[in-house]
Design an enzyme around this catalytic site. Structure first.
Site, PDB file in Angstrom:
ATOM      1  N   PHE A 196     -30.630  12.278   7.169  1.00 33.35           N
ATOM      2  CA  PHE A 196     -30.424  11.083   7.762  1.00 33.35           C
ATOM      3  C   PHE A 196     -32.016  10.624   7.774  1.00 33.35           C
ATOM      4  O   PHE A 196     -32.111   9.827   8.696  1.00 33.35           O
ATOM      5  CB  PHE A 196     -29.734  10.897   8.904  1.00 33.35           C
ATOM      6  CG  PHE A 196     -28.242  10.668   8.651  1.00 33.35           C
ATOM      7  CD1 PHE A 196     -27.484  11.837   8.005  1.00 33.35           C
ATOM      8  CD2 PHE A 196     -27.601   9.395   8.501  1.00 33.35           C
ATOM      9  CE1 PHE A 196     -26.093  11.390   7.385  1.00 33.35           C
ATOM     10  CE2 PHE A 196     -26.500   8.994   8.100  1.00 33.35           C
ATOM     11  CZ  PHE A 196     -25.652  10.042   7.543  1.00 33.35           C
ATOM     12  N   LEU A 197     -32.758  11.013   7.056  1.00 35.20           N
ATOM     13  CA  LEU A 197     -34.256  10.644   7.222  1.00 35.20           C
ATOM     14  C   LEU A 197     -34.580  10.173   5.790  1.00 35.20           C
ATOM     15  O   LEU A 197     -35.719  10.237   5.342  1.00 35.20           O
ATOM     16  CB  LEU A 197     -35.179  11.781   7.555  1.00 35.20           C
ATOM     17  CG  LEU A 197     -35.297  12.016   8.923  1.00 35.20           C
ATOM     18  CD1 LEU A 197     -36.143  13.409   8.998  1.00 35.20           C
ATOM     19  CD2 LEU A 197     -35.495  11.181   9.954  1.00 35.20           C
ATOM     20  N   GLY A 232     -25.908   0.191   5.873  1.00 31.99           N
ATOM     21  CA  GLY A 232     -24.822  -0.862   5.872  1.00 31.99           C
ATOM     22  C   GLY A 232     -23.625  -0.056   5.815  1.00 31.99           C
ATOM     23  O   GLY A 232     -23.423   1.130   6.560  1.00 31.99           O
ATOM     24  N   ARG A 276     -17.883  11.200   6.740  1.00 31.48           N
ATOM     25  CA  ARG A 276     -18.431  10.191   5.946  1.00 31.48           C
ATOM     26  C   ARG A 276     -17.649   9.584   4.574  1.00 31.48           C
ATOM     27  O   ARG A 276     -17.175  10.559   4.104  1.00 31.48           O
ATOM     28  CB  ARG A 276     -19.957  10.394   5.241  1.00 31.48           C
ATOM     29  CG  ARG A 276     -20.920  11.094   6.350  1.00 31.48           C
ATOM     30  CD  ARG A 276     -21.760  11.965   5.897  1.00 31.48           C
ATOM     31  NE  ARG A 276     -21.192  13.164   5.254  1.00 31.48           N
ATOM     32  CZ  ARG A 276     -21.912  13.924   4.437  1.00 31.48           C
ATOM     33  NH1 ARG A 276     -23.182  13.554   3.929  1.00 31.48           N
ATOM     34  NH2 ARG A 276     -21.470  15.017   3.962  1.00 31.48           N
ATOM     35  N   CYS A 327     -19.116   1.157   9.049  1.00 33.48           N
ATOM     36  CA  CYS A 327     -19.309   1.711  10.554  1.00 33.48           C
ATOM     37  C   CYS A 327     -20.581   1.535  11.238  1.00 33.48           C
ATOM     38  O   CYS A 327     -20.644   1.033  12.479  1.00 33.48           O
ATOM     39  CB  CYS A 327     -19.298   3.383  10.208  1.00 33.48           C
ATOM     40  SG  CYS A 327     -17.704   3.614   9.419  1.00 33.48           S
ATOM     41  N   LYS A 350       0.792  -1.260   0.153  1.00 34.18           N
ATOM     42  CA  LYS A 350       0.167   0.129   0.059  1.00 34.18           C
ATOM     43  C   LYS A 350       0.900   1.216  -0.187  1.00 34.18           C
ATOM     44  O   LYS A 350       0.573   2.277  -0.737  1.00 34.18           O
ATOM     45  CB  LYS A 350      -0.760  -0.036   1.309  1.00 34.18           C
ATOM     46  CG  LYS A 350      -2.154   0.766   1.174  1.00 34.18           C
ATOM     47  CD  LYS A 350      -2.730   0.599   2.638  1.00 34.18           C
ATOM     48  CE  LYS A 350      -4.134   0.732   2.585  1.00 34.18           C
ATOM     49  NZ  LYS A 350      -4.823   0.695   3.890  1.00 34.18           N
TER      50      LYS A 350
END
Ligand code: UGA
Length: 429
Positions: free
Chosen positions: A249-250, A257, A154, A260, A35
């Site tokens: 978030f509605l 999924g 996020r 987290c 990596k």
């Protein structure tokens, strides 16, 4: 300032790169040499909008370096961030072995005062364990401070979230590292909330659990909406305009999924259990999330009756938009359930097809989203990619043997779909 980040996963790489972009000199350490070599050669191990450009820019400016040597990273900076994975154990508890390993490695390499900052999501009281471990393994017996600095970015919006955070949480055991932490975050123009270390660690699990709860709440409401002919989007707008609730978030859909929410919910339930509290509210959040997928599969079966020998087109494989991440993706879960019912699948995702190939086999991967519907008996939307809103619906309708579209992410307008002649089934509408 000179900063070292240990771990170059989503959190570590974004953190290091954004700190460099803010003007700090950053060393990113990863034990995986392959990596590190990819990064040194200008490649990217993950897809994250805007990140590749920032890495290139800051490497070229001499502010961002990569190495596989922890001692080198520890030597070069006074502040060391830990951003290694904290995966779930089979019983839902958190595997802290990577954190413990890194704490020992840091301790072994320390020759002067260091601030050791935990960015990984960890159970409350992990900071105390990290401090004990460093003390035990530090041969040079130098002073150090341990800080908890949870990350709230996020995937898919990681750079944006990091550069413009709502808040920065800094949990400390003594006031000594506060000034340095404030200096590190000064370029980001965000409120810095200084707390005790246990509170900071709890804030992370509490925030993710609350967001998951919000999603399960709207998904539960979607069931009531379907039973009454109400529209969950209207309900979300109506309650979301109340500033105390908020519209974000509605989005009802296939449930949450990713790497987290599912993990952090299980961990928080386990942490509470170990502290003697049965967090039934969060268990219900998990149950609603699982049932949401069951209900969607049932919706498909109720309409199609038998899936054996039928071909379904699936748009979306990533666990959400703007990412190539397929870990615990509801879309992959859905594909595998449809396969179990005997369906053949033609699938497409704008970014996640390569990663999906490792876990989803026996399907046809289609490069062009507008070609997925060809020869299919129905089409399914499984991920909320904004691109899918640009789908050529007339072409899709003509290509489908029956014009059936199951939309697990409520992307299309009900009236428009009816006008186009689709049998259109979405969630909570
Ligand atoms: C989540 C949190 O939002 C971040 O604040 C946190 O830092 C991160 O976890 C973490 O702990 O590392 P992430 O998992 O990247 O971020 O993705 P989200 O945007 O939160 O979405 C999670 C899942 O919920 C996705 O499957 C998404 O489709 C679903 N979701 C989200 C919904 O079903 N409805 C919504 O309204 C929002």
């Amino acid at each position: 300032m000179k900063l070292t980040i240990i771990g170059t996963g989503y959190v570590g790489l974004v953190t290091g790169t954004c700190f460099a972009e803010a003007g700090h000199r950053v060393v990113c350490v990863d034990s995986n040499e392959d990596k590190v070599n990819v990064l040194k050669a200008g490649g990217m191990p993950i897809y994250e909008p805007g990140l590749a450009e920032l890495v290139r820019k800051n490497v070229a400016a001499g502010r961002l370096h990569f190495t596989s040597s922890t001692p080198e990273g520890v030597e070069k900076s006074d502040v060391i961030f830990i951003a290694v994975p904290t995966p779930p154990l089979p019983d839902g508890a958190v595997d802290l072995s990577f954190i413990e390993r890194v704490a020992r490695d840091i301790a072994g390499a320390m020759t002067s005062y260091k601030i050791v900052v935990d960015k990984s999501t960890v159970p409350v009281k992990t900071g105390d364990k990290v401090a004990e471990t460093i003390k035990r393994y530090c041969k040079a017996k130098v002073e150090f401070d341990v800080v908890s600095n949870p990350e709230f970015l996020r995937e898919g919006f990681a750079v944006e979230d990091f550069m413009k955070p709502d808040r920065v949480v800094v949990g400390v055991r003594t006031p000594r590292p506060v000034a340095a932490m404030k200096q590190i975050y000064e370029p980001f123009d965000a409120p810095v909330l200084v707390t005790d270390i246990n509170s900071a660690e709890l804030i992370k699990h509490a925030a993710n659990s609350f967001l998951a709860l919000k999603i399960s709440y709207i998904n539960a409401l979607s069931v009531v909406c379907e039973a009454t002919g109400a529209n969950v989007l209207e309900v979300a707008n109506g309650i979301g305009l109340d500033a105390r609730i908020g519209r974000r978030f509605l989005e009802a859909g296939l449930g949450f999924g990713g790497s987290c929410f599912p993990k952090d919910l299980s961990a928080f339930i386990k942490i509470a259990e170990q502290l003697g509290y049965d967090f039934r509210l969060l268990k219900e959040v998990q149950r609603i999330n699982a049932e949401q997928m069951d209900r969607f599969v049932k919706k498909i079966l109720d309409t199609m009756w038998v899936l054996k020998d039928k071909t379904i087109g699936v748009l979306g494989l990533a666990f959400k938009q703007n990412t190539d991440d397929v870990r615990l993706s509801p879309a992959i879960d859905l594909c595998q359930r449809l396969q179990k019912e005997g369906a053949k699948l033609r699938v497409h995702d704008p970014q996640a097809m390569e990663k999906a190939k490792a876990i989803l086999t026996g399907v046809t991967y289609v490069e062009d989203m507008n070609a997925v519907a060809e020869g299919c008996d129905a089409l399914v939307i499984a991920t909320e990619w904004p691109e899918f809103k640009q789908l050529d619906l007339e072409k899709a309708r003509a290509a489908l043997t029956h014009p059936i579209l199951f939309d697990g992410r409520n992307l299309f307008d009900l009236a428009e779909m009816e006008q186009l002649g689709f049998i259109y089934k979405s969630v909570g509408r």
